[in-house]
Design a protein around this motif. Structure first.
Motif, PDB file in Angstrom:
ATOM      1  N   GLN A 150      47.655  16.592  58.084  1.00 35.69           N
ATOM      2  CA  GLN A 150      46.973  17.795  57.615  1.00 35.69           C
ATOM      3  C   GLN A 150      47.042  18.906  58.653  1.00 35.69           C
ATOM      4  O   GLN A 150      47.307  20.066  58.322  1.00 35.69           O
ATOM      5  N   SER A 151      46.836  18.563  59.914  1.00 30.18           N
ATOM      6  CA  SER A 151      46.892  19.564  60.978  1.00 30.18           C
ATOM      7  C   SER A 151      48.300  20.148  61.099  1.00 30.18           C
ATOM      8  O   SER A 151      48.471  21.358  61.258  1.00 30.18           O
ATOM      9  N   ALA A 152      49.317  19.294  61.022  1.00 29.62           N
ATOM     10  CA  ALA A 152      50.703  19.772  61.140  1.00 29.62           C
ATOM     11  C   ALA A 152      51.044  20.723  60.009  1.00 29.62           C
ATOM     12  O   ALA A 152      51.724  21.739  60.208  1.00 29.62           O
ATOM     13  N   ALA A 153      50.555  20.419  58.804  1.00 29.23           N
ATOM     14  CA  ALA A 153      50.836  21.280  57.654  1.00 29.23           C
ATOM     15  C   ALA A 153      50.158  22.636  57.815  1.00 29.23           C
ATOM     16  O   ALA A 153      50.754  23.682  57.519  1.00 29.23           O
ATOM     17  N   ARG A 154      48.932  22.626  58.304  1.00 29.99           N
ATOM     18  CA  ARG A 154      48.204  23.893  58.459  1.00 29.99           C
ATOM     19  C   ARG A 154      48.814  24.755  59.568  1.00 29.99           C
ATOM     20  O   ARG A 154      49.023  25.949  59.403  1.00 29.99           O
ATOM     21  N   THR A 155      49.067  24.123  60.711  1.00 29.92           N
ATOM     22  CA  THR A 155      49.486  24.905  61.880  1.00 29.92           C
ATOM     23  C   THR A 155      50.961  25.295  61.853  1.00 29.92           C
ATOM     24  O   THR A 155      51.386  26.123  62.658  1.00 29.92           O
ATOM     25  N   SER A 156      51.735  24.717  60.933  1.00 35.17           N
ATOM     26  CA  SER A 156      53.171  25.015  60.893  1.00 35.17           C
ATOM     27  C   SER A 156      53.445  26.491  60.604  1.00 35.17           C
ATOM     28  O   SER A 156      54.501  27.005  60.947  1.00 35.17           O
ATOM     29  N   THR A 157      52.492  27.160  59.964  1.00 33.07           N
ATOM     30  CA  THR A 157      52.683  28.579  59.633  1.00 33.07           C
ATOM     31  C   THR A 157      51.884  29.502  60.549  1.00 33.07           C
ATOM     32  O   THR A 157      51.920  30.719  60.363  1.00 33.07           O
ATOM     33  N   TYR A 158      51.173  28.948  61.519  1.00 35.42           N
ATOM     34  CA  TYR A 158      50.342  29.778  62.389  1.00 35.42           C
ATOM     35  C   TYR A 158      51.235  30.687  63.251  1.00 35.42           C
ATOM     36  O   TYR A 158      52.182  30.234  63.883  1.00 35.42           O
TER      37      TYR A 158
END
Length: 258
Positions: A150-158
């Motif tokens: 979940q963290s990787a999915a969220r932060t991938s576009t940060y």
């Protein structure tokens, strides 16, 4: 005039950055004909020819036609009036190009702002808190967990701006912990627990679902892992234990309300 005062077509072309073919064409149309010829019939250009070519090159950079250049150099038009007209054209073009550069800069800024942050930018923001070695270790330890996914999915576009906001939020929470601790607030006091809750919500909103039990586990890791402990204790001696205790106290309060 000696032969040393003259230039061959190849030497002239190289010096002015034009092609030999171009010089031959200028000769054919009468725009620039060499003043002299060698005994073998090769073109030889004099200093006067060089000066004329310099003017031609300048006018061509202004995108003047060869006919206009010929008229200008041969005096068919008034040179001052002609150059004034050309100046108006060039000035207008400069305005257009300036607007184009601004548009390109705006587009570039949008692209740079909206793209994901690079590792180099994360290192710039977080310093020792971000390293390739630590990221690899974290992925090895938690890469198969739902929280990591979940963290990787969220932060991938940060973007870099997003990460700057994340760091500012973390710094603000840590400052609250430090302020509460140094003012004598107990770890289970209201201010410390409020800081712990804010820290939990920051993780929950920015990275992965983090309920109070999960946050409690993170608190234990903050003192068990020497690197986490060192990060907190560098802000204030004993802060790692204080943060852990505040998290546990906050979790207990919410467990009692459940």
């Amino acid at each position: 005039m000696t032969r040393s005062d003259t230039w061959t077509v190849g030497r002239l072309a190289e010096h002015f950055g034009v092609t030999v073919r171009t010089l031959h064409h200028y000769d054919e149309i009468g725009l620039l004909s060499p003043t002299e010829r060698s005994t073998a019939g090769y073109r030889l250009y004099t200093q006067a020819d060089l000066l004329r070519l310099q003017q031609i090159v300048v006018y061509r950079r202004l995108e003047m036609s060869l006919d206009d250049i010929a008229d200008l150099l041969d005096g068919a038009d008034d040179a001052v009036d002609h150059l004034r007209r050309q100046r108006e054209v060039v000035t207008a073009r400069l305005d257009e190009l300036s607007e184009l550069v601004s548009a390109i800069d705006d587009a570039l800024e949008r692209e740079m702002t909206n793209r994901p942050a690079t590792d180099a930018e994360l290192k710039e923001l977080f310093g020792d808190g971000f390293s390739d070695e630590y990221q690899a270790e974290a992925e090895e330890r938690w890469g198969q967990t739902d929280a990591w996914t979940q963290s990787a999915a969220r932060t991938s576009t940060y973007t870099k701006a997003d990460w700057a906001d994340v760091k500012a939020e973390q710094d603000a929470v840590n400052a609250e912990f430090v302020d509460a601790m140094t003012s004598g607030e107990p770890a289970d006091g209201e201010r410390a627990r409020a800081a712990a809750e804010r820290a939990r919500l920051q993780i929950n909103d920015r990275f992965y679902d983090c309920d109070h039990e999960f946050h409690r586990c993170l608190g234990e890791m903050y003192i068990a892992d020497e690197r986490f402990a060192a990060t907190y204790n560098a802000l204030e001696p004993g802060l790692a234990q204080y943060v852990r205790d505040a998290i546990v106290a906050n979790s207990d309060v919410h467990r009692g309300h459940a």
